[in-house]
Design an enzyme around this catalytic site. Structure first.
Site, PDB file in Angstrom:
ATOM      1  N   ALA A   1      39.889  30.193  46.365  1.00 14.09           N
ATOM      2  CA  ALA A   1      38.552  29.954  45.840  1.00 14.09           C
ATOM      3  C   ALA A   1      38.377  28.510  45.386  1.00 14.09           C
ATOM      4  O   ALA A   1      39.315  27.882  44.885  1.00 14.09           O
ATOM      5  CB  ALA A   1      38.276  30.893  44.668  1.00 14.09           C
TER       6      ALA A   1
ATOM      7  N   TYR B   1      46.571  39.917  49.803  1.00 12.47           N
ATOM      8  CA  TYR B   1      46.578  40.054  48.352  1.00 12.47           C
ATOM      9  C   TYR B   1      47.646  41.031  47.881  1.00 12.47           C
ATOM     10  O   TYR B   1      48.300  40.815  46.857  1.00 12.47           O
ATOM     11  CB  TYR B   1      45.204  40.526  47.864  1.00 12.47           C
ATOM     12  CG  TYR B   1      44.052  39.641  48.270  1.00 12.47           C
ATOM     13  CD1 TYR B   1      44.201  38.266  48.431  1.00 12.47           C
ATOM     14  CD2 TYR B   1      42.789  40.193  48.501  1.00 12.47           C
ATOM     15  CE1 TYR B   1      43.134  37.463  48.800  1.00 12.47           C
ATOM     16  CE2 TYR B   1      41.709  39.398  48.869  1.00 12.47           C
ATOM     17  CZ  TYR B   1      41.890  38.041  49.027  1.00 12.47           C
ATOM     18  OH  TYR B   1      40.832  37.259  49.397  1.00 12.47           O
TER      19      TYR B   1
ATOM     20  N   ARG C   1      42.516  35.319  52.673  1.00  9.55           N
ATOM     21  CA  ARG C   1      42.126  36.286  53.705  1.00  9.55           C
ATOM     22  C   ARG C   1      42.897  36.083  54.994  1.00  9.55           C
ATOM     23  O   ARG C   1      43.000  36.988  55.814  1.00  9.55           O
ATOM     24  CB  ARG C   1      40.623  36.181  53.953  1.00  9.55           C
ATOM     25  CG  ARG C   1      39.774  36.780  52.845  1.00  9.55           C
ATOM     26  CD  ARG C   1      38.317  36.530  53.060  1.00  9.55           C
ATOM     27  NE  ARG C   1      37.988  35.105  52.977  1.00  9.55           N
ATOM     28  CZ  ARG C   1      36.802  34.585  53.240  1.00  9.55           C
ATOM     29  NH1 ARG C   1      35.822  35.373  53.637  1.00  9.55           N
ATOM     30  NH2 ARG C   1      36.599  33.288  53.109  1.00  9.55           N
TER      31      ARG C   1
ATOM     32  N   HIS D   1      36.250  41.962  41.955  1.00  8.98           N
ATOM     33  CA  HIS D   1      37.005  41.715  40.728  1.00  8.98           C
ATOM     34  C   HIS D   1      37.659  42.981  40.200  1.00  8.98           C
ATOM     35  O   HIS D   1      38.851  42.987  39.878  1.00  8.98           O
ATOM     36  CB  HIS D   1      36.080  41.127  39.657  1.00  8.98           C
ATOM     37  CG  HIS D   1      35.747  39.695  39.877  1.00  8.98           C
ATOM     38  ND1 HIS D   1      34.829  39.014  39.102  1.00  8.98           N
ATOM     39  CD2 HIS D   1      36.196  38.804  40.787  1.00  8.98           C
ATOM     40  CE1 HIS D   1      34.734  37.766  39.523  1.00  8.98           C
ATOM     41  NE2 HIS D   1      35.543  37.625  40.551  1.00  8.98           N
TER      42      HIS D   1
ATOM     43  N   ARG E   1      27.237  34.172  46.384  1.00  8.64           N
ATOM     44  CA  ARG E   1      26.591  34.508  45.109  1.00  8.64           C
ATOM     45  C   ARG E   1      25.173  35.050  45.294  1.00  8.64           C
ATOM     46  O   ARG E   1      24.571  35.530  44.340  1.00  8.64           O
ATOM     47  CB  ARG E   1      26.619  33.288  44.184  1.00  8.64           C
ATOM     48  CG  ARG E   1      28.000  33.069  43.575  1.00  8.64           C
ATOM     49  CD  ARG E   1      28.123  31.757  42.863  1.00  8.64           C
ATOM     50  NE  ARG E   1      28.301  30.654  43.788  1.00  8.64           N
ATOM     51  CZ  ARG E   1      28.617  29.414  43.416  1.00  8.64           C
ATOM     52  NH1 ARG E   1      28.753  29.131  42.124  1.00  8.64           N
ATOM     53  NH2 ARG E   1      28.776  28.463  44.318  1.00  8.64           N
TER      54      ARG E   1
ATOM     55  N   LYS F   1      34.776  35.631  35.595  1.00  7.35           N
ATOM     56  CA  LYS F   1      33.554  36.342  35.262  1.00  7.35           C
ATOM     57  C   LYS F   1      32.704  36.486  36.511  1.00  7.35           C
ATOM     58  O   LYS F   1      32.857  35.694  37.435  1.00  7.35           O
ATOM     59  CB  LYS F   1      32.786  35.621  34.159  1.00  7.35           C
ATOM     60  CG  LYS F   1      32.752  34.095  34.215  1.00  7.35           C
ATOM     61  CD  LYS F   1      32.245  33.384  35.423  1.00  7.35           C
ATOM     62  CE  LYS F   1      30.850  33.586  35.851  1.00  7.35           C
ATOM     63  NZ  LYS F   1      30.479  32.913  37.090  1.00  7.35           N
TER      64      LYS F   1
ATOM     65  N   LEU G   1      38.130  36.190  43.033  1.00  9.02           N
ATOM     66  CA  LEU G   1      37.509  36.767  44.222  1.00  9.02           C
ATOM     67  C   LEU G   1      36.002  36.971  43.986  1.00  9.02           C
ATOM     68  O   LEU G   1      35.519  36.847  42.859  1.00  9.02           O
ATOM     69  CB  LEU G   1      38.191  38.091  44.558  1.00  9.02           C
ATOM     70  CG  LEU G   1      39.671  37.975  44.950  1.00  9.02           C
ATOM     71  CD1 LEU G   1      40.309  39.365  45.040  1.00  9.02           C
ATOM     72  CD2 LEU G   1      39.829  37.221  46.266  1.00  9.02           C
TER      73      LEU G   1
ATOM     74  N   ILE H   1      36.889  27.425  42.815  1.00  9.90           N
ATOM     75  CA  ILE H   1      37.003  27.264  41.373  1.00  9.90           C
ATOM     76  C   ILE H   1      38.457  27.155  40.928  1.00  9.90           C
ATOM     77  O   ILE H   1      38.758  26.635  39.839  1.00  9.90           O
ATOM     78  CB  ILE H   1      36.319  28.443  40.641  1.00  9.90           C
ATOM     79  CG1 ILE H   1      36.255  28.207  39.128  1.00  9.90           C
ATOM     80  CG2 ILE H   1      37.034  29.759  40.933  1.00  9.90           C
ATOM     81  CD1 ILE H   1      35.499  26.975  38.708  1.00  9.90           C
ATOM     82  N   ALA H   2      39.394  27.620  41.735  1.00  4.12           N
ATOM     83  CA  ALA H   2      40.791  27.707  41.307  1.00  4.12           C
ATOM     84  C   ALA H   2      41.407  26.369  40.905  1.00  4.12           C
ATOM     85  O   ALA H   2      42.141  26.311  39.911  1.00  4.12           O
ATOM     86  CB  ALA H   2      41.631  28.374  42.399  1.00  4.12           C
TER      87      ALA H   2
END
Length: 330
Positions: A13, A59, A38, A80, A166, A98, A75, A15-16
Protein backbone atom coordinates in the site's frame (compact mmCIF):
# COMPACT_ATOMS: atom_id res chain seq x y z
CA UNK A 1 14.19 -10.59 19.97
CA UNK A 2 12.09 -10.01 23.08
CA UNK A 3 12.78 -6.27 22.89
CA UNK A 4 12.05 -5.96 19.15
CA UNK A 5 8.71 -6.25 17.34
CA UNK A 6 9.12 -7.85 13.92
CA UNK A 7 6.45 -6.50 11.58
CA UNK A 8 5.04 -7.94 8.37
CA UNK A 9 3.14 -5.72 5.93
CA UNK A 10 -0.04 -7.00 4.27
CA UNK A 11 -0.10 -5.42 0.83
CA UNK A 12 2.15 -2.97 -0.98
CA UNK A 13 0.00 0.00 0.00
CA UNK A 14 1.10 3.56 -0.71
CA UNK A 15 0.52 4.55 2.93
CA UNK A 16 2.91 1.92 4.30
CA UNK A 17 6.20 3.82 3.78
CA UNK A 18 5.06 6.84 5.82
CA UNK A 19 2.97 4.89 8.33
CA UNK A 20 5.36 2.08 9.25
CA UNK A 21 8.50 1.75 7.13
CA UNK A 22 10.06 5.14 7.82
CA UNK A 23 9.19 5.13 11.56
CA UNK A 24 10.56 1.59 11.90
CA UNK A 25 13.89 2.59 10.39
CA UNK A 26 14.28 5.16 13.16
CA UNK A 27 12.97 2.86 15.90
CA UNK A 28 14.92 0.73 18.36
CA UNK A 29 11.89 -1.43 19.11
CA UNK A 30 10.47 -2.28 15.64
CA UNK A 31 11.71 -3.68 12.36
CA UNK A 32 9.80 -4.49 9.16
CA UNK A 33 10.89 -7.97 8.15
CA UNK A 34 8.41 -9.11 5.48
CA UNK A 35 5.81 -8.06 2.94
CA UNK A 36 3.11 -9.87 0.97
CA UNK A 37 1.15 -8.47 -1.96
CA UNK A 38 -1.42 -9.62 -4.49
CA UNK A 39 1.42 -10.94 -6.65
CA UNK A 40 4.97 -11.99 -5.90
CA UNK A 41 6.23 -9.50 -8.48
CA UNK A 42 4.52 -6.61 -6.74
CA UNK A 43 5.82 -7.77 -3.36
CA UNK A 44 9.34 -8.10 -4.78
CA UNK A 45 9.29 -4.60 -6.25
CA UNK A 46 8.01 -3.14 -2.96
CA UNK A 47 10.58 -5.07 -0.92
CA UNK A 48 13.45 -4.00 -3.19
CA UNK A 49 12.35 -0.36 -3.08
CA UNK A 50 12.16 -0.30 0.71
CA UNK A 51 14.85 -2.76 1.75
CA UNK A 52 12.57 -5.46 3.15
CA UNK A 53 14.30 -8.83 3.40
CA UNK A 54 11.45 -11.32 3.04
CA UNK A 55 8.60 -11.57 0.57
CA UNK A 56 5.61 -13.91 0.56
CA UNK A 57 3.43 -15.11 -2.28
CA UNK A 58 0.22 -14.25 -0.48
CA UNK A 59 -1.17 -12.80 2.75
CA UNK A 60 -1.73 -16.18 4.35
CA UNK A 61 1.92 -17.13 3.93
CA UNK A 62 2.99 -13.96 5.70
CA UNK A 63 0.66 -14.73 8.61
CA UNK A 64 2.20 -18.20 8.87
CA UNK A 65 5.75 -16.80 9.01
CA UNK A 66 7.23 -17.48 12.48
CA UNK A 67 9.64 -14.58 11.98
CA UNK A 68 6.69 -12.14 12.06
CA UNK A 69 5.38 -10.99 15.45
CA UNK A 70 2.93 -8.35 14.29
CA UNK A 71 1.08 -7.34 11.15
CA UNK A 72 0.42 -3.94 9.64
CA UNK A 73 -2.90 -4.12 7.77
CA UNK A 74 -3.33 -1.30 5.19
CA UNK A 75 -5.59 -3.28 2.85
CA UNK A 76 -8.76 -1.74 1.35
CA UNK A 77 -11.49 -0.94 3.88
CA UNK A 78 -13.62 -3.96 3.05
CA UNK A 79 -10.72 -6.32 3.79
CA UNK A 80 -9.59 -4.90 7.13
CA UNK A 81 -11.84 -7.06 9.28
CA UNK A 82 -11.21 -10.32 7.46
CA UNK A 83 -7.42 -10.07 7.56
CA UNK A 84 -7.22 -8.73 11.10
CA UNK A 85 -9.22 -11.76 12.20
CA UNK A 86 -6.90 -14.01 10.21
CA UNK A 87 -3.85 -12.38 11.78
CA UNK A 88 -5.27 -12.90 15.27
CA UNK A 89 -5.97 -16.55 14.48
CA UNK A 90 -2.31 -16.85 13.45
CA UNK A 91 -1.18 -15.36 16.76
CA UNK A 92 -0.06 -11.98 15.42
CA UNK A 93 -0.53 -8.55 16.93
CA UNK A 94 -2.18 -6.09 14.51
CA UNK A 95 -1.83 -2.43 13.64
CA UNK A 96 -4.89 -1.95 11.43
CA UNK A 97 -5.44 1.06 9.23
CA UNK A 98 -8.62 3.04 9.70
CA UNK A 99 -11.46 2.41 9.32
CA UNK A 100 -11.17 -0.64 11.57
CA UNK A 101 -13.78 -2.64 9.65
CA UNK A 102 -16.54 -2.27 7.07
CA UNK A 103 -19.16 -1.53 9.72
CA UNK A 104 -19.79 -1.62 13.47
CA UNK A 105 -20.99 -5.23 13.49
CA UNK A 106 -17.79 -6.45 11.86
CA UNK A 107 -15.75 -4.20 14.16
CA UNK A 108 -17.44 -5.83 17.16
CA UNK A 109 -16.56 -9.26 15.82
CA UNK A 110 -12.90 -8.22 15.54
CA UNK A 111 -12.97 -6.63 19.00
CA UNK A 112 -14.32 -9.84 20.51
CA UNK A 113 -11.59 -11.87 18.83
CA UNK A 114 -8.94 -9.41 19.99
CA UNK A 115 -10.16 -9.63 23.59
CA UNK A 116 -10.14 -13.42 23.50
CA UNK A 117 -6.66 -13.57 21.96
CA UNK A 118 -4.87 -11.33 24.44
CA UNK A 119 -3.02 -9.79 21.51
CA UNK A 120 -2.60 -6.10 20.76
CA UNK A 121 -4.96 -4.74 18.11
CA UNK A 122 -4.63 -1.01 17.47
CA UNK A 123 -6.60 1.13 15.03
CA UNK A 124 -4.16 3.39 13.19
CA UNK A 125 -5.54 6.81 14.04
CA UNK A 126 -1.97 8.08 14.17
CA UNK A 127 -2.96 11.65 15.07
CA UNK A 128 -4.18 10.43 18.47
CA UNK A 129 -0.56 9.68 19.47
CA UNK A 130 0.90 13.11 18.73
CA UNK A 131 1.36 15.55 21.65
CA UNK A 132 -0.99 17.95 19.86
CA UNK A 133 -3.91 15.51 20.25
CA UNK A 134 -3.21 15.01 23.94
CA UNK A 135 -3.07 18.77 24.43
CA UNK A 136 -6.38 19.30 22.62
CA UNK A 137 -8.09 16.84 24.93
CA UNK A 138 -6.42 18.32 28.01
CA UNK A 139 -7.60 21.85 27.19
CA UNK A 140 -11.21 20.74 26.78
CA UNK A 141 -11.08 18.58 29.92
CA UNK A 142 -9.50 21.37 32.01
CA UNK A 143 -12.63 23.51 31.89
CA UNK A 144 -10.71 26.47 30.50
CA UNK A 145 -13.29 26.83 27.72
CA UNK A 146 -16.16 26.67 30.21
CA UNK A 147 -19.16 24.48 29.56
CA UNK A 148 -18.64 22.75 26.23
CA UNK A 149 -21.28 23.76 23.71
CA UNK A 150 -20.11 22.76 20.23
CA UNK A 151 -17.34 20.74 18.58
CA UNK A 152 -16.58 20.18 14.94
CA UNK A 153 -13.97 18.72 12.63
CA UNK A 154 -13.17 19.10 8.94
CA UNK A 155 -11.18 16.40 7.16
CA UNK A 156 -11.36 17.36 3.50
CA UNK A 157 -8.81 16.76 0.76
CA UNK A 158 -9.06 16.36 -3.02
CA UNK A 159 -9.08 12.89 -4.55
CA UNK A 160 -10.08 13.50 -8.18
CA UNK A 161 -8.97 10.04 -9.35
CA UNK A 162 -12.43 8.48 -9.35
CA UNK A 163 -11.10 5.01 -10.19
CA UNK A 164 -9.41 4.99 -6.75
CA UNK A 165 -10.50 2.13 -4.46
CA UNK A 166 -11.76 4.70 -1.97
CA UNK A 167 -14.72 5.29 -4.29
CA UNK A 168 -15.44 1.56 -4.70
CA UNK A 169 -18.56 0.44 -2.84
CA UNK A 170 -17.51 -3.21 -3.18
CA UNK A 171 -14.44 -2.39 -1.08
CA UNK A 172 -16.43 -0.38 1.50
CA UNK A 173 -15.47 2.93 -0.03
CA UNK A 174 -16.86 6.42 0.40
CA UNK A 175 -15.77 9.73 1.87
CA UNK A 176 -17.27 9.00 5.27
CA UNK A 177 -15.38 5.72 5.47
CA UNK A 178 -12.05 7.19 4.42
CA UNK A 179 -11.55 10.79 5.54
CA UNK A 180 -14.79 10.87 7.50
CA UNK A 181 -13.76 8.30 10.07
CA UNK A 182 -11.06 10.80 11.10
CA UNK A 183 -13.51 13.66 11.54
CA UNK A 184 -15.87 11.34 13.42
CA UNK A 185 -13.02 10.37 15.73
CA UNK A 186 -12.00 13.98 16.34
CA UNK A 187 -15.55 15.00 17.19
CA UNK A 188 -16.01 12.05 19.53
CA UNK A 189 -12.76 12.79 21.37
CA UNK A 190 -13.45 16.51 21.75
CA UNK A 191 -17.09 15.93 22.70
CA UNK A 192 -16.10 13.41 25.35
CA UNK A 193 -18.73 10.78 24.60
CA UNK A 194 -20.78 8.97 22.02
CA UNK A 195 -23.12 11.27 20.09
CA UNK A 196 -26.45 10.74 18.42
CA UNK A 197 -26.71 11.67 14.75
CA UNK A 198 -29.45 14.22 14.14
CA UNK A 199 -29.00 14.67 10.37
CA UNK A 200 -26.58 13.93 7.55
CA UNK A 201 -26.27 15.11 3.96
CA UNK A 202 -24.13 13.46 1.31
CA UNK A 203 -22.79 14.54 -2.06
CA UNK A 204 -22.54 11.48 -4.29
CA UNK A 205 -19.84 10.37 -6.68
CA UNK A 206 -21.95 7.42 -7.86
CA UNK A 207 -25.04 5.66 -6.52
CA UNK A 208 -24.52 4.97 -2.80
CA UNK A 209 -20.91 6.25 -2.82
CA UNK A 210 -20.38 9.59 -1.11
CA UNK A 211 -17.69 12.04 -2.17
CA UNK A 212 -18.56 14.42 0.69
CA UNK A 213 -20.61 14.27 3.87
CA UNK A 214 -21.83 16.64 6.58
CA UNK A 215 -23.47 15.35 9.75
CA UNK A 216 -24.96 17.08 12.76
CA UNK A 217 -24.72 15.26 16.09
CA UNK A 218 -25.59 15.85 19.73
CA UNK A 219 -23.87 14.45 22.83
CA UNK A 220 -25.62 13.30 26.03
CA UNK A 221 -24.36 16.50 27.71
CA UNK A 222 -26.29 18.60 25.18
CA UNK A 223 -23.14 19.69 23.37
CA UNK A 224 -23.63 19.67 19.62
CA UNK A 225 -21.16 18.60 16.97
CA UNK A 226 -20.60 18.78 13.23
CA UNK A 227 -18.72 16.22 11.17
CA UNK A 228 -17.43 17.47 7.82
CA UNK A 229 -15.59 15.33 5.30
CA UNK A 230 -14.83 15.38 1.60
CA UNK A 231 -12.79 13.58 -1.03
CA UNK A 232 -14.12 15.83 -3.77
CA UNK A 233 -16.16 18.97 -3.15
CA UNK A 234 -15.72 22.44 -4.63
CA UNK A 235 -16.78 23.91 -1.30
CA UNK A 236 -14.03 22.18 0.69
CA UNK A 237 -11.16 20.98 -1.47
CA UNK A 238 -8.61 21.07 1.34
CA UNK A 239 -9.42 21.69 4.97
CA UNK A 240 -8.00 19.94 8.01
CA UNK A 241 -9.20 21.52 11.23
CA UNK A 242 -10.96 21.05 14.54
CA UNK A 243 -12.79 23.40 16.90
CA UNK A 244 -14.24 23.29 20.40
CA UNK A 245 -16.49 26.11 21.63
CA UNK A 246 -17.42 26.58 25.26
CA UNK A 247 -19.22 29.15 27.39
CA UNK A 248 -15.91 30.85 28.24
CA UNK A 249 -14.00 30.61 24.97
CA UNK A 250 -12.92 28.44 22.08
CA UNK A 251 -10.05 26.36 20.78
CA UNK A 252 -9.18 26.11 17.09
CA UNK A 253 -6.69 23.66 15.62
CA UNK A 254 -5.19 23.75 12.16
CA UNK A 255 -4.09 20.34 10.85
CA UNK A 256 -4.74 18.06 13.82
CA UNK A 257 -4.18 15.02 11.57
CA UNK A 258 -0.54 15.37 10.54
CA UNK A 259 1.00 18.11 12.68
CA UNK A 260 4.46 17.25 11.39
CA UNK A 261 3.58 19.14 8.21
CA UNK A 262 2.65 22.29 10.10
CA UNK A 263 -0.05 23.03 12.65
CA UNK A 264 -1.46 25.68 14.94
CA UNK A 265 -3.47 25.43 18.15
CA UNK A 266 -5.07 28.69 19.28
CA UNK A 267 -7.15 29.37 22.39
CA UNK A 268 -9.29 32.41 23.21
CA UNK A 269 -10.78 32.18 26.66
CA UNK A 270 -11.64 34.47 29.54
CA UNK A 271 -10.32 37.54 27.73
CA UNK A 272 -6.95 35.98 26.90
CA UNK A 273 -5.54 34.36 23.77
CA UNK A 274 -2.51 32.28 22.94
CA UNK A 275 -1.03 30.02 20.28
CA UNK A 276 0.65 26.70 21.02
CA UNK A 277 2.84 24.57 18.76
CA UNK A 278 4.39 21.15 19.23
CA UNK A 279 7.15 18.86 18.03
CA UNK A 280 7.38 18.28 14.29
CA UNK A 281 8.14 14.60 14.85
CA UNK A 282 5.87 12.39 12.74
CA UNK A 283 2.55 11.33 14.21
CA UNK A 284 3.28 7.90 12.68
CA UNK A 285 6.49 7.65 14.72
CA UNK A 286 4.57 8.36 17.92
CA UNK A 287 2.02 5.74 16.88
CA UNK A 288 4.65 3.08 16.25
CA UNK A 289 6.19 3.83 19.66
CA UNK A 290 2.78 3.28 21.27
CA UNK A 291 2.20 0.07 19.32
CA UNK A 292 5.53 -1.48 20.26
CA UNK A 293 5.15 -0.36 23.88
CA UNK A 294 1.77 -2.11 23.97
CA UNK A 295 3.19 -5.30 22.43
CA UNK A 296 6.39 -5.42 24.50
CA UNK A 297 5.23 -3.95 27.80
CA UNK A 298 1.43 -4.02 27.84
CA UNK A 299 1.22 -0.22 27.85
CA UNK A 300 -2.38 1.01 27.45
CA UNK A 301 -3.31 2.97 24.32
CA UNK A 302 -6.38 4.97 23.21
CA UNK A 303 -7.34 3.56 19.81
CA UNK A 304 -8.48 0.22 21.14
CA UNK A 305 -10.87 -2.21 19.45
CA UNK A 306 -13.63 -0.98 21.76
CA UNK A 307 -13.02 2.60 20.66
CA UNK A 308 -13.00 1.42 17.05
CA UNK A 309 -16.44 -0.17 17.48
CA UNK A 310 -17.80 3.13 18.80
CA UNK A 311 -16.27 5.05 15.91
CA UNK A 312 -17.72 2.65 13.35
CA UNK A 313 -21.11 2.92 15.04
CA UNK A 314 -21.02 6.68 14.41
CA UNK A 315 -19.96 6.16 10.78
CA UNK A 316 -22.84 3.69 10.30
CA UNK A 317 -25.29 6.11 11.88
CA UNK A 318 -24.17 8.91 9.56
CA UNK A 319 -24.76 6.68 6.52
CA UNK A 320 -28.22 5.74 7.79
CA UNK A 321 -29.13 9.38 8.39
CA UNK A 322 -27.93 10.28 4.88
CA UNK A 323 -30.08 7.52 3.37
CA UNK A 324 -27.08 5.50 2.20
CA UNK A 325 -26.31 1.84 2.86
CA UNK A 326 -23.94 0.75 5.60
CA UNK A 327 -20.77 -0.62 4.09
CA UNK A 328 -20.23 -4.38 3.91
CA UNK A 329 -17.08 -6.54 4.01
CA UNK A 330 -15.56 -7.37 0.64
Amino acid sequence: MADLVRIGVLGAASIAPAAVLAPARASSSAVVVAVAARSREKARAFADRHGIGRIHDDYRALLDDPAVDAVYNPLPNGLHGRWTLAALAAGKHVLCEKPFAANAAEAAQVAEAAEASGLVVMEAFHHRYHPLARRMSAIVASGELGELRHVEAHVCFPLPKFSDIRYDLRLAGGAMMDAGCYSANLVRVLGGGEPEVRSATALLRSPDVDRAMRAEVVFPSGCTGTVHTSLWSAGALLRLSAKAVGSAGEMRVLNPLAPQFGHRLSVRANGNSRVERFARRSSYAYQLDAFTDAVLHGTPFPTTPADAVANMALVDAVYRAAGLPIRQPA
